[in-house]
Design an enzyme around this catalytic site. Structure first.
Site, PDB file in Angstrom:
ATOM      1  N   ASP A  45     -17.101 -22.589 -37.994  1.00  0.00           N
ATOM      2  CA  ASP A  45     -17.796 -23.005 -39.212  1.00  0.00           C
ATOM      3  C   ASP A  45     -17.581 -22.036 -40.359  1.00  0.00           C
ATOM      4  OD1 ASP A  45     -20.751 -24.396 -37.570  1.00  0.00           O
ATOM      5  OD2 ASP A  45     -18.613 -24.813 -37.416  1.00  0.00           O
ATOM      6  N   ALA A  46     -17.542 -20.726 -40.039  1.00  0.00           N
ATOM      7  CA  ALA A  46     -17.418 -19.720 -41.095  1.00  0.00           C
ATOM      8  C   ALA A  46     -16.096 -19.889 -41.841  1.00  0.00           C
ATOM      9  CB  ALA A  46     -17.511 -18.325 -40.504  1.00  0.00           C
ATOM     10  N   GLU A  47     -15.049 -20.255 -41.094  1.00  0.00           N
ATOM     11  CA  GLU A  47     -13.734 -20.445 -41.711  1.00  0.00           C
ATOM     12  C   GLU A  47     -13.777 -21.681 -42.618  1.00  0.00           C
ATOM     13  OE1 GLU A  47     -11.116 -18.636 -41.561  1.00  0.00           O
ATOM     14  OE2 GLU A  47      -9.447 -19.938 -42.142  1.00  0.00           O
TER      15      GLU A  47
ATOM     16  N   ASP B 255     -16.447 -22.899 -44.055  1.00  0.00           N
ATOM     17  CA  ASP B 255     -17.271 -22.546 -45.211  1.00  0.00           C
ATOM     18  C   ASP B 255     -16.446 -21.815 -46.261  1.00  0.00           C
ATOM     19  OD1 ASP B 255     -19.445 -23.709 -44.123  1.00  0.00           O
ATOM     20  OD2 ASP B 255     -20.416 -21.849 -43.485  1.00  0.00           O
TER      21      ASP B 255
ATOM     22  N   SER C  44     -28.316 -32.342 -49.554  1.00  0.00           N
ATOM     23  CA  SER C  44     -28.086 -31.077 -48.863  1.00  0.00           C
ATOM     24  C   SER C  44     -28.764 -29.976 -49.662  1.00  0.00           C
ATOM     25  CB  SER C  44     -26.602 -30.796 -48.748  1.00  0.00           C
ATOM     26  OG  SER C  44     -26.062 -30.717 -50.037  1.00  0.00           O
TER      27      SER C  44
ATOM     28  N   GLU D 117     -38.785 -21.713 -43.231  1.00  0.00           N
ATOM     29  CA  GLU D 117     -38.523 -22.285 -41.917  1.00  0.00           C
ATOM     30  C   GLU D 117     -37.102 -21.943 -41.474  1.00  0.00           C
ATOM     31  OE1 GLU D 117     -39.880 -25.936 -43.565  1.00  0.00           O
ATOM     32  OE2 GLU D 117     -37.900 -26.855 -43.450  1.00  0.00           O
TER      33      GLU D 117
ATOM     34  N   LYS E  10     -33.163 -22.688 -40.288  1.00  0.00           N
ATOM     35  CA  LYS E  10     -32.092 -23.639 -40.553  1.00  0.00           C
ATOM     36  C   LYS E  10     -31.387 -23.892 -39.229  1.00  0.00           C
ATOM     37  CE  LYS E  10     -28.300 -24.603 -43.707  1.00  0.00           C
ATOM     38  NZ  LYS E  10     -27.536 -25.332 -42.691  1.00  0.00           N
TER      39      LYS E  10
ATOM     40  N   ASP F 130     -28.999 -25.352 -36.337  1.00  0.00           N
ATOM     41  CA  ASP F 130     -27.581 -25.664 -36.296  1.00  0.00           C
ATOM     42  C   ASP F 130     -27.416 -26.938 -35.475  1.00  0.00           C
ATOM     43  OD1 ASP F 130     -25.063 -25.229 -37.012  1.00  0.00           O
ATOM     44  OD2 ASP F 130     -24.691 -23.530 -35.682  1.00  0.00           O
TER      45      ASP F 130
ATOM     46  N   GLU G  54     -33.805 -32.268 -37.677  1.00  0.00           N
ATOM     47  CA  GLU G  54     -32.529 -31.875 -37.100  1.00  0.00           C
ATOM     48  C   GLU G  54     -32.528 -32.169 -35.596  1.00  0.00           C
ATOM     49  OE1 GLU G  54     -30.644 -30.568 -39.491  1.00  0.00           O
ATOM     50  OE2 GLU G  54     -28.997 -29.480 -38.501  1.00  0.00           O
TER      51      GLU G  54
ATOM     52  N   TYR H  69     -36.466 -31.279 -34.298  1.00  0.00           N
ATOM     53  CA  TYR H  69     -37.557 -30.713 -35.091  1.00  0.00           C
ATOM     54  C   TYR H  69     -37.578 -31.382 -36.463  1.00  0.00           C
ATOM     55  CZ  TYR H  69     -38.855 -26.772 -32.080  1.00  0.00           C
ATOM     56  OH  TYR H  69     -39.330 -26.001 -31.061  1.00  0.00           O
TER      57      TYR H  69
ATOM     58  N   LYS I 134     -38.569 -22.931 -49.213  1.00  0.00           N
ATOM     59  CA  LYS I 134     -38.932 -24.056 -50.064  1.00  0.00           C
ATOM     60  C   LYS I 134     -40.159 -23.673 -50.877  1.00  0.00           C
ATOM     61  CE  LYS I 134     -37.157 -27.525 -46.871  1.00  0.00           C
ATOM     62  NZ  LYS I 134     -37.493 -28.403 -45.727  1.00  0.00           N
TER      63      LYS I 134
ATOM     64  N   LYS J 210     -28.311 -17.781 -45.289  1.00  0.00           N
ATOM     65  CA  LYS J 210     -27.657 -17.686 -43.982  1.00  0.00           C
ATOM     66  C   LYS J 210     -27.623 -16.267 -43.441  1.00  0.00           C
ATOM     67  CE  LYS J 210     -24.852 -21.798 -44.135  1.00  0.00           C
ATOM     68  NZ  LYS J 210     -23.622 -22.393 -43.637  1.00  0.00           N
TER      69      LYS J 210
ATOM     70  N   CYS K 116       2.465  -0.332 -12.984  1.00  0.00           N
ATOM     71  CA  CYS K 116       1.338   0.212 -13.749  1.00  0.00           C
ATOM     72  C   CYS K 116       1.866   0.818 -15.048  1.00  0.00           C
ATOM     73  CB  CYS K 116       0.625   1.264 -12.907  1.00  0.00           C
ATOM     74  SG  CYS K 116      -0.580   2.225 -13.848  1.00  0.00           S
TER      75      CYS K 116
ATOM     76  N   CYS L 235      -2.016   8.276 -10.170  1.00  0.00           N
ATOM     77  CA  CYS L 235      -1.979   7.634 -11.485  1.00  0.00           C
ATOM     78  C   CYS L 235      -2.870   8.409 -12.460  1.00  0.00           C
ATOM     79  CB  CYS L 235      -2.467   6.193 -11.375  1.00  0.00           C
ATOM     80  SG  CYS L 235      -2.571   5.332 -12.947  1.00  0.00           S
TER      81      CYS L 235
END
Length: 687
Positions: free
Chosen positions: A33-35, A37, A82, A119, A121, A123, A179, A229, A296, A320, A418, A442
């Site tokens: 999601d971050a990408e 965004d 939104s 409140e 957010k 996901d 949600e 919720y 809000k 966020k 090794c 070793c």
DNA sequence: TGGCCTCGAGTTCA
DNA sequence: CTCGAGGCCA
């Protein structure tokens, strides 16, 4: 305006539309999601700077994705908007929002602070529930905000959503918004079951929720552990709307709708920031995923006064948290050689900021994990780091794999020998690990063995850390633990950053470590399958090193908690002439401990009692508390179970405290523990 | 034999 | 902290 900018905007739109489709329609995103965004924000910024670039079909012009054709479209009577996302991730994001609201309301600095409802957010997936005469008549997704999809059949399967409102006089129309999501514990349980039955596990809770709601077959949706919720309303008729947002949520709860308890009414910007911080701290212990908090303006009258900018309310904002998942590139896969010779593959990552820190390495555990992920060098991967949890590679983004494809990664193929000592490596049947056969020959294993020997819970040689051990071994000054005790000023002076003072400190620490206990000594040897606890059991049972050295596997098995595997490890260790030699050299070098008579049963006031420690005690470290309990004959375990007699809880106690309360285990604070430890408490234990 | 309970071992970053 | 596996008990 240059050609380049127009081209960039076109490209961004194409990409965002593509990812929208993957995410909303296929429920199968390619990127975190971050990408997404980031792409979205870049396009937003570009369009803000160059309004002439905005096209009617730009993804910024609509809220979500296309409705699926197979679900009936539903026109929302009141659009599902939104919420604007505050770009500033720091606490100042809260202050910016308050400042904007006050400016919009033309308030002076001297006016009283504004009241806000805060409140979480969630996901998940936004849903509109339409109750007519108190009966759930229609459930629809957000869609593009104007038109969503009729998913009533699936939503009806969500157990926490009431099919009828809990009131004798329901309003003719009440639309509830909220949600749909999957709680994390339910998600884990569901995936566990799927894996057991050979089914496909869900990628993550977010996609699981969206995918389930879009199932054409409600029977499948019913299998998914969906939850809901409520956080707002849409169209209403004949319903007396409360005057505040918090009052509205209370009213919804009265009607039997689930409303999250994680909410607060606060005053002014400091209140917002405090809520943000509080939730941020507890984020990882919440039973569901959130990507931020929502503020809000609490008064609905003020909300009406503030109104909307384009399609976003001026009276609400999403704030966020830093992302917990990020996209990065595996630059190489290397292996580390551990104390036991295990070759552990490590992904060297292009550094990426995730979960509040910059991550550049992540373990891949073993070949099985590499196979499961099918991770290859050059792959783009999703990295997750939640809270204090160690970063992990969650998934590979296959579509971004470089062309031509790199080969599947096989540790044995890449490292037939090794990488540290060149000895051949092998995988023992029945073991997940691939091991170097070089043993203490070793250097990597020798270094780890020395570090273990010197560690705090073993011989406790202060200041002998990784850097020093590297040098001591690389220069050939120390090959076995015994040689540590032959170090003199002359040798130590060869080391970097080791002038007189530090050299003297190191030698003093080595000298000090000579006086130790048998249990520490046994643990320090680094025998396979013998950790701290087993070392203590052995020391108590045999009382002296010679008794232990004389024991064969059968004798060893008489020690509690020692079975055939552990007994064999110990017998093999001492059967090796080299190991016996090192032990003798250590004793000759002056390492000593008080030897006792063999003790087959623990003695003391707390004999037979099992304790678990959690949290921070006011006047004692955990180690001190552990030592004192053990000195009194008690046992300290790592986790709470039915067999636990007492939980010693300090400040910031976590999940262990909860579990102990559930099991009804006696809980002690430091004072109560000290009471038990005092001699006069003897005999009073079993109340 | 199966199902707890523990222990051991490995691991990241500031 | 978490996973895997050793050990014990029913």
């Amino acid at each position: 305006m240059s050609q380049g900018i127009a081209e960039r905007a076109r490209l961004l739109r194409e990409q965002i539309n593509h990812h929208n489709y993957r995410y909303y329609v296929l429920d199968n995103p390619e990127i975190p999601d971050a990408e997404y965004d980031r792409l979205y924000r870049e396009l937003e910024a570009l369009e803000a700077a160059h309004p002439q670039l905005v096209t009617p079909d730009s993804p910024t012009r609509r809220v979500g994705g296309k409705p699926l054709e197979s679900f009936a479209p539903v026109a929302h009577r009141v659009p599902m908007l939104s919420i604007h996302t505050e770009t500033d991730i720091e606490a100042s994001g809260a202050l910016n929002f308050d400042a904007r609201v006050r400016r919009e309301l033309k308030l002076k600095d001297s006016d009283p602070p504004i009241e806000y409802a805060c409140e979480l957010k969630f996901d998940g997936l936004a849903i509109n529930l339409r109750y007519e005469q108190g009966v759930l008549a229609l459930a629809a997704t957000r869609g593009d905000g104007e038109t969503g999809e009729d998913v009533t059949q699936n939503v009806r399967t969500i157990r926490c959503i009431p099919l009828r409102l809990d009131t004798p006089s329901p309003p003719p129309v009440l639309e509830v918004r909220g949600e749909v999501f999957i709680p994390r514990p339910d998600f884990e349980r569901y995936n566990e079951k799927q894996r057991e039955s050979g089914g496909t596990p869900l990628v993550n809770p977010r996609n699981g929720a969206a995918g389930s709601i879009r199932q054409l077959d409600p029977a499948i949706a019913a299998q998914r552990p969906l939850s809901f919720y409520a956080y707002g309303i849409g169209e209403t008729a004949g319903w007396e709307t409360p005057a505040s947002h918090s009052g509205l949520l209370d009213a919804l709860r009265e009607l039997g709708l689930p409303v999250s308890g994680e909410r607060a009414v606060v005053q002014g910007p400091q209140g917002l920031a405090a809520f943000h911080d509080d939730i941020g701290r507890r984020r990882d212990s919440l039973p569901f995923d959130i990507d931020g908090v929502v503020y809000k303006v609490n008064s609905l009258a003020l909300q009406a006064k503030l109104g909307f900018v384009s399609r976003e309310p001026r009276w609400a904002v999403a704030h966020k948290f830093p992302p917990e998942e990020e996209l990065t590139v595996v630059e190489a896969i290397e292996v580390q050689v551990g104390r036991t010779g295990a070759l552990t593959p490590v992904a060297r990552l292009k550094p990426v900021f995730v979960g509040g820190v910059t991550v550049s390495n992540a373990t891949l555990h073993n070949q099985d994990e590499i196979d499961r992920l099918d991770v290859r060098e050059g792959d783009s991967v999703v990295v997750r780091r939640a809270g204090d949890v160690i970063p992990e590679v969650v998934a590979v983004v296959k579509d971004r794999r470089p062309q031509p494809e790199p080969a599947r990664f096989q540790i044995l193929q890449r490292y037939p020998a090794c990488p540290v000592c060149g000895s051949h490596v092998m995988r023992q049947p029945g073991e997940a690990a691939i091991r170097c056969s070089g043993g203490l020959y070793c250097p990597a294993q020798r270094k780890q063995a020395l570090l273990h020997f010197a560690s705090r819970r073993a011989m406790d040689i202060e200041g002998l850390g990784e850097k020093l051990v590297d040098q001591l071994v690389d220069l050939g000054l120390v090959r076995t633990p015994a040689e540590l005790y032959k170090l003199g000023v002359a040798k130590v002076a060869n080391l970097e950053r080791m002038a007189e003072k530090s050299a003297a400190n190191l030698l003093a620490a080595i000298e000090k470590s000579k006086r130790t206990t048998l249990a520490r000594f046994i643990f320090a040897l680094g025998i396979r399958n013998v950790g701290e606890t087993t070392a203590k059991d052995l020391a108590r049972h045999f009382g002296s090193l010679d008794a232990l050295l004389a024991a064969d596997a059968d004798t060893l098995m008489q020690v509690p908690d020692v079975g055939p595997v552990v007994a064999e490890s110990i017998a093999q260790f001492f059967a090796e002439p080299h190991n016996r030699e090192v032990v003798e050299q250590l004793r000759a070098g002056g390492v000593s401990w008080p030897e006792t008579a063999p003790q087959r049963k623990p003695l003391g006031a707390l004999a037979g009692k099992t304790f678990v420690l959690t949290g921070t005690l006011p006047n004692m470290t955990r180690d001190e508390a552990k030592d004192r309990i053990e000195a009194a004959g008690g046992k300290v375990a790592g986790s709470v179970s039915k067999k636990t007699d007492y939980l010693v809880a300090g400040a910031e106690a976590g999940s262990k405290l909860l579990k102990a309360q559930e099991l009804g285990i006696a809980i002690l604070d430091e004072e109560a523990l000290l009471g038990l430890l005092r001699p006069e408490a003897q005999g009073k234990l079993d109340f």
